[in-house]
Scaffold this active site. Structure first.
Site, PDB file in Angstrom:
ATOM      1  N   HIS A 159       0.820  -1.220   0.000  1.00  0.00           N
ATOM      2  CA  HIS A 159       0.000   0.000   0.000  1.00  0.00           C
ATOM      3  C   HIS A 159       0.856   1.273   0.000  1.00  0.00           C
ATOM      4  O   HIS A 159       0.877   2.021  -0.954  1.00  0.00           O
ATOM      5  CB  HIS A 159      -0.926   0.021   1.224  1.00  0.00           C
ATOM      6  CG  HIS A 159      -2.135  -0.852   1.115  1.00  0.00           C
ATOM      7  ND1 HIS A 159      -2.071  -2.221   1.062  1.00  0.00           N
ATOM      8  CD2 HIS A 159      -3.457  -0.552   1.068  1.00  0.00           C
ATOM      9  CE1 HIS A 159      -3.303  -2.724   0.976  1.00  0.00           C
ATOM     10  NE2 HIS A 159      -4.168  -1.726   0.974  1.00  0.00           N
ATOM     11  N   SER A 216     -13.218  -0.646   4.168  1.00  0.00           N
ATOM     12  CA  SER A 216     -11.909  -1.129   4.617  1.00  0.00           C
ATOM     13  C   SER A 216     -11.944  -1.711   6.026  1.00  0.00           C
ATOM     14  O   SER A 216     -12.789  -1.369   6.848  1.00  0.00           O
ATOM     15  CB  SER A 216     -10.946   0.056   4.573  1.00  0.00           C
ATOM     16  OG  SER A 216     -10.006  -0.006   5.604  1.00  0.00           O
TER      17      SER A 216
HETATM   18  C1  MIC Z   1      -8.875  -0.581   0.979  1.00  0.00           C
HETATM   19  O1  MIC Z   1      -9.019  -1.128  -0.107  1.00  0.00           O
HETATM   20  O2  MIC Z   1      -9.658   0.265   1.439  1.00  0.00           O
HETATM   21  C2  MIC Z   1      -7.655  -0.942   1.811  1.00  0.00           C
HETATM   22  C3  MIC Z   1      -6.760   0.243   1.829  1.00  0.00           C
HETATM   23  O3  MIC Z   1      -6.979  -2.017   1.229  1.00  0.00           O
HETATM   24  C4  MIC Z   1      -8.134  -1.328   3.220  1.00  0.00           C
HETATM   25  C5  MIC Z   1      -7.040  -1.535   4.196  1.00  0.00           C
HETATM   26  C6  MIC Z   1      -6.469  -0.259   4.764  1.00  0.00           C
HETATM   27  O4  MIC Z   1      -7.214   0.692   5.005  1.00  0.00           O
HETATM   28  O5  MIC Z   1      -5.259  -0.232   5.002  1.00  0.00           O
HETATM   29  C7  MIC Z   1      -9.055  -2.556   3.242  1.00  0.00           C
HETATM   30  O6  MIC Z   1      -9.668  -2.873   2.263  1.00  0.00           O
HETATM   31  O7  MIC Z   1      -9.205  -3.175   4.302  1.00  0.00           O
HETATM   32 FE1  SF4 Z   2      -5.055  -2.527  -2.334  1.00  0.00          FE
HETATM   33 FE2  SF4 Z   2      -7.371  -2.379  -1.022  1.00  0.00          FE
HETATM   34 FE3  SF4 Z   2      -7.165  -1.501  -3.523  1.00  0.00          FE
HETATM   35 FE4  SF4 Z   2      -7.058  -4.074  -3.054  1.00  0.00          FE
HETATM   36  S1  SF4 Z   2      -8.795  -2.744  -2.682  1.00  0.00           S
HETATM   37  S2  SF4 Z   2      -5.709  -2.925  -4.410  1.00  0.00           S
HETATM   38  S3  SF4 Z   2      -5.964  -4.160  -1.105  1.00  0.00           S
HETATM   39  S4  SF4 Z   2      -6.129  -0.658  -1.734  1.00  0.00           S
END
Ligand code: MIC
Ligand code: SF4
Length: 640
Positions: free
Chosen positions: A65, A533
């Site tokens: 990320h 998330s």
């Molecule tokens: C997302 O797609 O919102 C994320 C960023 O992958 C999050 C995790 C996060 O907030 O670090 C998720 O899907 O859980």
């Molecule tokens: Fe990354 Fe979350 Fe986006 Fe998937 S949905 S690519 S884990 S930020």
């Protein structure tokens, strides 16, 4: 008795509770995964549990990320994560190895196993017949310590697929169709279990696209059987030994049933700003497009990108469109390179960006003001792209290419001949970006940069909660609303005092100041509060600012657990119409002695009283009373 596949895997991992929908169950977790933006907190929490080494069969830590290194902070987090992984026996996937879900699917997914991940799209692995669940970092830390994962036994929704997808319709359109049918809250506390004659027509990466984005329905997880298609996928990954045939028994009874004939699935598109705002592509065709982004854990497999390459072959993208492509993993990138497909993408005018989450979570590639961005991603909540006024649409790779070529939303069926994609029987495999932990770990030094702050402590629940309604919100508030993503804010994920200043930043920029000045208070929400998330920061940061309780019509599963884990009381209106009886600024008071049964919420501003309830297990109530899960675990450790 005939059982569903989900019931079978759950039964073989159940350590507590009855497998009746709505009952609390404890599950043994085989594998865990974390990613960097939730992982720093998860490992700080794991360290606080005082366990010498992870107790799972396999635990993995990915960095995918926070890839930008604009200053020392993300780099420090990566170094901390690498150290802590070595110290506690966790496999470390280095930055550059790819997106956790794609890499896990390729290299570690195991039919019949359980996986708990500190990312909401962990159900991606359900594409190989796993029970793969997203959770907050603390729940994952506790599972790494060998404790069961507790959850409400989900209802099993059977999704019967028949037929086969027509040309230019894809797995993404299947899940968009399901979202159109059941909405962003239709899957809450359910497992979407796929079966029927149509499943054999879908490859594992296509299945994973569907299970990945089942998250957007609020589902606990989604699962496909493990069959010959799964076996071929694992064989190509050199892992056929992990294969086992798994399916529901004949005559298995589902709690609910949804039927979908793949023959009828047409190209679909989710309009701003919700993944369930789904229409046919043809209904919005002609809308000018500024940006197209292909990638994310939903649509960045080799299958997806070979399709994109085949459609872009010998063509040039429109002058008005910026096209970015982020491969899901280093394996995908290597295979694309060796097959010559990468050259086709570059020649057509695509900007190849890092194999990481990137634009999906607002880390780079923010669209222009009022820009239209078509993305193969899974979420299009307002502001998530980094541009508040942008209009983000969610589409399949095929629809994305059609827009990139024509400069406007275009039904991909207009592209002409449909390419058939053949995947190699044997993938190019190279695991040298994994660092496997040493057997003896006690001497490993863990280096913490100055931005990595200790976890704030949470106090036990007082017998009375009183304060102001700091914010009143509507339905489907996402964790992106509560604590936004993007490179500026996500670099603070290991620093709760700092990140808390951004709480509700895009909804009400004055929130954090107001909460601090008033000493905290209450939040009021509508249905499905906290969707999206798994970031536990969306509970911990409000708690740090003094938020004591959230009163909503209903909650999303992961966020509800995160509120409990950090001692914020989640309350539900006994009568949903009472939502109208509370205004922002009202002074509320509640006695917490009867938490778990019906409670009286006093509104001293309006001189009224309403009934609120809590949909919590006895274990949850003990956790809240103790002041959160870490405090509850410590109490348990002190007793034993
Ligand atoms: C997302 O797609 O919102 C994320 C960023 O992958 C999050 C995790 C996060 O907030 O670090 C998720 O899907 O859980
Ligand atoms: Fe990354 Fe979350 Fe986006 Fe998937 S949905 S690519 S884990 S930020």
């Amino acid at each position: 008795m005939s059982r569903t596949l989900s019931e079978k895997i759950i039964a073989s991992h159940r350590v507590e509770g009855k497998t009746e929908p709505g009952e609390q169950i404890g599950l043994r977790i085989d594998h865990t995964l974390t990613q960097d933006s939730t992982g720093t907190l998860a490992y700080l929490e794991f360290e606080a549990l005082n366990v010498p080494r992870v107790e799972t069969k396999l635990s993995l830590s990915f960095v995918d990320h926070n890839m930008l290194q604009n200053d020392f902070r993300n780099a420090d987090d990566h170094r901390y994560l690498q150290g802590v992984a070595a110290k506690y026996g966790v496999v470390f996937s280095r930055p550059g190895n790819g997106i956790s879900h794609q890499v896990y699917l390729e290299r570690f997914s195991t039919p019949g196993y359980t996986l708990l991940g500190s990312d909401s799209h962990t159900p991606n692995a359900g594409g190989t017949g796993m029970i793969a669940i997203g959770a907050g970092g603390l729940d994952v830390a506790v599972a790494m310590a060998g404790e069961p994962f507790y959850l409400e036994m989900p209802r099993i929704m059977g999704v019967k697929l028949s037929g086969a997808l027509p040309p230019f319709s894809s797995a993404k359109d299947v899940i968009l169709k399901i979202l159109q049918k059941i909405s962003v809250k239709g899957g809450v506390n359910k497992i979407l279990e796929y079966f029927g004659s149509g499943i054999k027509t879908l490859s594992v990466p296509e299945r994973a696209t569907i299970t990945n984005m089942g998250t957007e329905t609020g589902a606990t997880t989604s699962i496909f059987p493990s069959d010959q298609v799964t076996r071929d996928f694992l064989r190509a990954q050199g892992r056929e030994d992990k294969w086992a045939e798994l399916k529901a028994d004949d005559g298995a009874r589902y709690d609910e049933l949804l039927e979908l004939n793949l023959d009828d699935v047409e190209p679909l598109i989710a309009l701003p700003n919700s993944p369930d705002n789904v229409k046919s592509v043809s209904e919005v065709a002609g809308t000018p497009v500024d940006q197209v982004c292909i990638g994310s854990c939903t649509n960045s497999s080799l299958h997806d990108l070979k399709m994109v390459a085949a459609l872009l072959k010998d063509k040039k993208i429109s002058d008005r469109v910026s096209l970015t492509i982020s491969p899901g993993s280093r394996q995908v990138l290597q295979n694309l390179t060796e097959s010559g497909d990468l050259a086709l993408l570059i020649k057509a005018g695509a900007r190849i960006i890092e194999n990481a989450c990137g634009p999906c979570i607002g880390i780079g590639q923010a669209p222009p003001t009022d820009g239209v961005s078509l993305r193969t991603f899974n979420r299009n909540f307002k502001g998530r792209s980094g541009t508040q006024s942008a209009k983000v649409y969610l589409v399949s790779p095929e629809t994305a290419v059609a827009a990139a070529l024509r400069g406007e939303i275009t039904d991909p069926r207009k592209l002409g001949k449909y390419p058939r994609i053949a995947l190699p029987d044997q993938m190019k495999i190279d695991d040298n970006m994994f660092i496997f932990p040493p057997p003896q770990t006690s001497k490993v030094e863990v280096i913490r940069g100055p931005n990595i702050k200790p976890l704030p402590s949470v106090q036990p629940l007082p017998t009375k909660l009183a304060g102001e309604v700091l914010l009143k919100l509507g339905d489907n508030v996402s964790t992106d609303d509560i604590l936004p993503g993007g490179s500026e804010i996500m670099a603070l994920r290991s620093n709760i005092p700092e990140i808390s200043k951004y709480t509700f930043r895009n909804v009400d920029a004055a929130f954090a100041d107001r909460a601090s000045k008033t000493g905290g208070g209450f939040i009021v929400g509508g249905e499905n509060y906290g969707q999206g998330s798994s970031r536990e920061h969306a509970a911990l940061a409000p708690r740090f600012l003094g938020v004591k309780a959230v009163i909503a019509k209903s909650f999303a599963r992961i966020h509800l657990a995160n509120l409990v884990n950090f001692g914020i009381v989640p309350l539900i209106f006994a009568n949903k119409q009472d939502y109208a009886c509370i205004n922002q600024g009202d002074m509320l008071q509640i006695d917490t002695k009867t938490l778990g049964s019906s409670m009286c919420l006093k509104n001293s501003t309006r001189k009224t009283e309403i009934q609120v309830e809590s949909d919590l297990s006895d274990r949850d109530i003990d956790i809240i009373r103790a002041g959160g899960k870490l405090a509850a675990v410590r109490q348990k450790q002190a007793k034993s």
